[in-house]
Enzyme design. Structure first.
Site, short mmCIF file in Angstrom:
data_model
loop_
_atom_site.label_atom_id
_atom_site.label_comp_id
_atom_site.label_asym_id
_atom_site.label_seq_id
_atom_site.Cartn_x
_atom_site.Cartn_y
_atom_site.Cartn_z
N GLU A 99 -56.25 -16.68 30.87
CA GLU A 99 -57.17 -16.19 28.98
C GLU A 99 -58.46 -17.57 29.24
OE1 GLU A 99 -54.23 -18.18 26.30
OE2 GLU A 99 -53.76 -15.55 26.28
N LYS A 136 -55.15 -7.26 18.79
CA LYS A 136 -54.27 -7.57 17.24
C LYS A 136 -55.33 -6.75 16.28
CE LYS A 136 -52.61 -12.36 19.48
NZ LYS A 136 -52.54 -13.50 19.07
#
Ligand SMILES: O=P(O)(O)OC[C@H]1O[C@](O)(CO)[C@@H](O)[C@@H]1O
Length: 441
Positions: A283, A418
């Protein structure tokens, strides 16, 4: 209680090449300590080894209360909200939780959206005295929110609202997100994730400390190990600071064509350390079309599957190997009368010696196979060493991200799935996105 870099990828990287990185490492160091780099509002992790004694005392008090009346703690969280805890507990043992009878078991939810997983978890809970720690920095992540909806209903049905409220602890943002409001409404004990600490850097906040304290981990020793790393890893000289040397080596190897870094260990207890490490580096660095792809290998297990690829497949990876100098247990190989299995040549030697020899043999073979390798030595599998390791990699990751020229503290790419999921599920506010996704391509 230390993590040391004992092999710096030679002969693939020379000390001179490492030294050539010094001006860039110095610049990255300055961006971090002077808080002038991108993402500098997320540097709170630097000071986590020295956090408030008051907060730690409150956390231990509640952890003790929960441990007294429960024998299962369900940790609800995803990514940085659960991986540190899972890494720590698998590292510290027991090695075989399936067979062990610990006073308290920690199980996980909210790290997937499997109906099978959740149904079978809920079905098992009746046999235990249950507590729940729901952890979400944003308080809005779908996976943990969904799991908590089921777990909260379960707890309230089983214990009644009042008792359930004493058994549920929320770890979240100080002020924002649905979990803050829900916790206030239900009077849950809450612990705060500081604003300036991102999920993957949060293991030394209550995110990791609370469930670990409930599980009986010595969190003071964990923090002491991290403090020691913080005190020791201060030299800006790339040849004297192992965390900085590691950051520089990763960047050199990336520029030499290694697209993949495999975290390799020879202790099964390190498996989830690798998962935590993958999130940390993945990340932090995988953005703007850059970054090493972080992978992991459990040796010697995976030598019998992925070993073939590492030895002879595409030359696109390097390995970061962690050797534990003193594992939790020593075991001597017995002599067998008649030597039916032919293993008497190993009799009276330690299993550790055989495991270490596998490591040496593999490193030599992989060097012949032109795989660059970095070797770390970790003193032991104690809480202190673990705290040192957590801090070491967080520090390396920040420096490495700055060397790469990215913001090591954001994760804009995680939003893409998402947004699509919300659109496809019909969440209000995502209508235009849904229309876009449903247009034939
Ligand atoms: O704690 P939260 O806000 O639920 O987020 C969980 C995880 O999701 C991410 O945002 C994306 O995976 C991580 O950075 C974070 O650790």
């Amino acid at each position: 209680m230390r993590l040391r870099l004992s092999h710096r990828a030679h002969p693939f990287v020379s000390d001179q090449e490492l030294q050539n990185m010094q001006p860039f490492v110095r610049a990255a160091h300055q961006l971090m300590v002077e808080k002038t780099g991108v993402g500098s509002d997320f540097l709170g992790w630097i000071d986590l080894p020295e956090q408030s004694a008051e907060m730690i005392a409150a956390l231990k008090k509640k952890a003790n209360e929960i441990a007294q009346k429960s024998n299962v703690l369900v940790v609800i969280g995803i990514g940085g909200s659960y991986l540190g805890t899972r890494a720590a507990l698998s590292f510290l043992g027991p090695a075989l939780p399936e067979l062990a009878e610990p006073a308290l078991r920690v199980v996980y939810a909210g790290h997937n959206m499997s109906a099978t997983y959740l149904t079978e978890l809920l079905a098992e809970l009746d046999r235990y005295d249950v507590a729940v720690n729901v952890i979400s920095k944003s308080g809005t992540t779908t996976e943990p929110a969904l799991a908590f909806r089921f777990l909260q209903a379960y707890m309230e049905k089983r214990y009644g609202k009042e008792e359930a409220a004493t058994r549920i602890v929320a770890t979240t943002d100080r002020a924002n997100g649905a979990l803050v409001a829900m916790s206030r409404a239900a009077s849950y004990t809450t612990f705060v994730i500081p604003d300036d600490v991102g999920g993957r850097y949060s293991v030394l906040t209550p995110v990791g400390l609370f469930p670990l304290a409930v599980a009986g981990v010595d969190i003071d020793a964990l923090l002491a190990g991290a403090r020691r790393a913080k005190q020791e890893l201060v030299d800006v000289d790339v040849l004297k600071n192992d965390a900085y040397a590691y950051a520089a080596l990763r960047n050199i190897l990336l520029r030499k064509g290694c697209a993949i870094e495999a975290f390799v260990s020879y202790e099964p207890g390190m498996h989830y350390i690798a998962e935590w490490w993958k999130q940390l580096f993945g990340e932090s660095e995988g953005k703007d079309g850059r970054g090493l792809f972080p992978a992991s290998l459990d040796f010697s297990t995976d030598l019998h599957s992925m070993g073939q690829y590492v030895q002879e497949g595409a030359r696109i990876l390097f390995e970061s190997v962690v050797r534990v100098k003193k594992p939790r247990h020593a075991l001597t190989i017995p002599e067998l009368e008649g030597n039916a299995d032919g293993l008497n040549y190993l009799a009276l030697q330690s299993v550790q010696h055989v495991n270490d020899t596998a490591l040496r043999a593999t490193m030599l073979a992989h060097e012949d196979g032109r795989v660059p390798q970095v070797l770390f030595e970790l003193d032991d599998m104690s809480e202190q060493s673990l705290g040192y390791l957590f801090y070491f990699f967080e520090l390396s990751c920040a420096i490495s991200g700055y060397l790469l020229g990215v913001n090591p503290f954001d994760q804009p790419g995680v939003e893409a799935y998402k947004k699509n999921m919300f659109a496809l599920l019909g969440k209000p506010g995502f209508e235009a996105e849904r229309a876009r996704l449903e247009t034939p391509r």
